[in-house]
Design a protein around this motif. Sequence first.
Motif, PDB file in Angstrom:
ATOM      1  N   PRO A   1      33.585  32.820  37.347  1.00 37.02           N
ATOM      2  CA  PRO A   1      32.827  32.096  38.374  1.00 37.02           C
ATOM      3  C   PRO A   1      32.326  32.999  39.503  1.00 37.02           C
ATOM      4  N   PHE A   2      31.012  33.044  39.636  1.00 36.41           N
ATOM      5  CA  PHE A   2      30.345  33.709  40.763  1.00 36.41           C
ATOM      6  C   PHE A   2      29.536  32.609  41.437  1.00 36.41           C
TER       7      PHE A   2
ATOM      8  N   ALA B   1      39.772  25.810  40.043  1.00 40.70           N
ATOM      9  CA  ALA B   1      39.147  26.951  39.376  1.00 40.70           C
ATOM     10  C   ALA B   1      39.698  28.250  39.943  1.00 40.70           C
ATOM     11  N   ARG B   2      39.865  28.277  41.273  1.00 41.68           N
ATOM     12  CA  ARG B   2      40.381  29.493  41.904  1.00 41.68           C
ATOM     13  C   ARG B   2      41.809  29.778  41.449  1.00 41.68           C
TER      14      ARG B   2
ATOM     15  N   ASP C   1      35.764  39.007  35.616  1.00 39.14           N
ATOM     16  CA  ASP C   1      36.220  37.658  35.983  1.00 39.14           C
ATOM     17  C   ASP C   1      37.566  37.617  36.700  1.00 39.14           C
ATOM     18  N   GLY C   2      38.004  38.746  37.268  1.00 39.53           N
ATOM     19  CA  GLY C   2      39.291  38.717  37.976  1.00 39.53           C
ATOM     20  C   GLY C   2      40.443  38.340  37.054  1.00 39.53           C
ATOM     21  N   ALA C   3      40.274  38.614  35.756  1.00 33.87           N
ATOM     22  CA  ALA C   3      41.285  38.339  34.706  1.00 33.87           C
ATOM     23  C   ALA C   3      41.440  36.845  34.385  1.00 33.87           C
TER      24      ALA C   3
ATOM     25  N   PHE D   1      36.726  33.982  43.792  1.00 30.83           N
ATOM     26  CA  PHE D   1      35.533  34.063  42.953  1.00 30.83           C
ATOM     27  C   PHE D   1      34.924  35.458  43.098  1.00 30.83           C
ATOM     28  N   GLY D   2      34.029  35.774  42.167  1.00 26.52           N
ATOM     29  CA  GLY D   2      33.377  37.082  42.225  1.00 26.52           C
ATOM     30  C   GLY D   2      32.297  37.102  43.298  1.00 26.52           C
TER      31      GLY D   2
END
Length: 287
Positions: free
Chosen positions: A196-197, A216-217, A254-256, A225-226
Motif C-alpha cells: 500500500p502506497f 492494513a497498517r 511493501d515493508g514485508a 505505508f510506503g
Amino acid sequence: MEPFEPFRKDLLSGKTTIITGGGTGLGRSMALRMAALGAKVGIVGRRPAPLEETVAAMRKTGGQGAFAPADIREPEAVARAVDALESELGPANQLINNAAGNFLAASEDLSPNAFNSVVQIVLYGSFHCTRELGRRLIERQQTGEILSIVTSYAQTGSAFVLPSAVAKAGVLAMTRSLAVEWAAYGIRLNAVAPGPFPTEGAFSRLMPGSEMEKQARRRIPSRRFGEHWELTNLVAYLMSDASPYQTGDLVTIDGAEALFSGQQFAGFAHLDRAAAKELMASLKPKR
Ligand code: COA
C-alpha cells in the motif's frame, strides 16, 4: 520520512519513457521523478486534465514531457498515442505499464462487463502498450526497458479483487515470458510489486474507512505505508543503465507485508517486544 537522493542528476538521460496512467497517483510521481533524472517522459491516460497538469509540473522543474490522451484498451489508440508522443519527444525506448483499474467486490456479484473492464485495462492494456513499444524497438534495432507495476497478490491471488488478481498475474507472466523472448534484442522487462502506497485512486476504491486503514497498517511489519519517493527510487534504478543484468525480475516493495501474511507466527512482531519475549519465555520448559 525525508526523501533520500542516491542518484546522479543525469541517471536517465538518453531515456524516453512512456508511462501509462501517468497523470495521477504513482504514475504521476514516477513521471516527475524520471523527468527530474533526465528522462524525456510521455504520459498516457484517459483524462486530458491531469495529464496536462503533470506535464506542466515536469516542465516547471526543467524536465521534458508530453502527453497523449488514450484508452489503452484500444490497440489503435495506443499506437496513435505513441506516434504523437514520439513526434514530440523522439523515439521512445522505455515503457512503464502503470495504468490500472480495480475495485472491491464479491466475485459472485461481478458482471461479465465488470470483469472485462478491469482485465481489459490491466492485462490487455499492458499487452497493447508492450507490443507497441516492443515492435518499434525491434524494428529500429534499439534496446529498451519495460517495467510493469503489479502487486504482491499477482503471485498468490486475492479474495475480493478477482479481476485485478487474474490480470496482474497475467502481466507478471507476460513480463517473465518476454524477458526471455526479447533478451536477444536487448529489451529488459521487470515488474515491481508495491504494497500500500497512499494514492487517491487506489485508497478511495480499496481502503474504505480509517478502520480498514488501521488494519492494513497492522499487516505491515514496517508499521507504515510506503512513500512515493521510495517507489520512484526503485523504479529509477530499474529503468536506468545501473541495472543492465536485471531482467525478468519481480521486485517487491511493501515493508514485508506479503511475507507477514504467509508467516504463521508473524503476529508476534506486532506485540510489544518485551511482552512477546516474556510470553515466549513462559512457554520454555523449566529445568
Ligand atoms: N463493483 C462491481 N462492479 C463494478 C464496480 C464495483 N465497484 N465498478 C464498476 N463496476 C462494473 C460496472 O457496473 C460495469 O458493469 P455493468 O456494465 O455490467 O454494469 C463495469 O464494471 C464497467 O463499469 P464502467 O464504470 O462503465 O467502466 P469504466 O471502463 O468506465 O471503468 C473501472 C473501469 C470500473 C475499472 C473504473 O473503476 C476505473 O475507471 N478505474 C480506473 C482507476 C482505478 O481503478 N484506479 C485504482 C487502481 S488500484
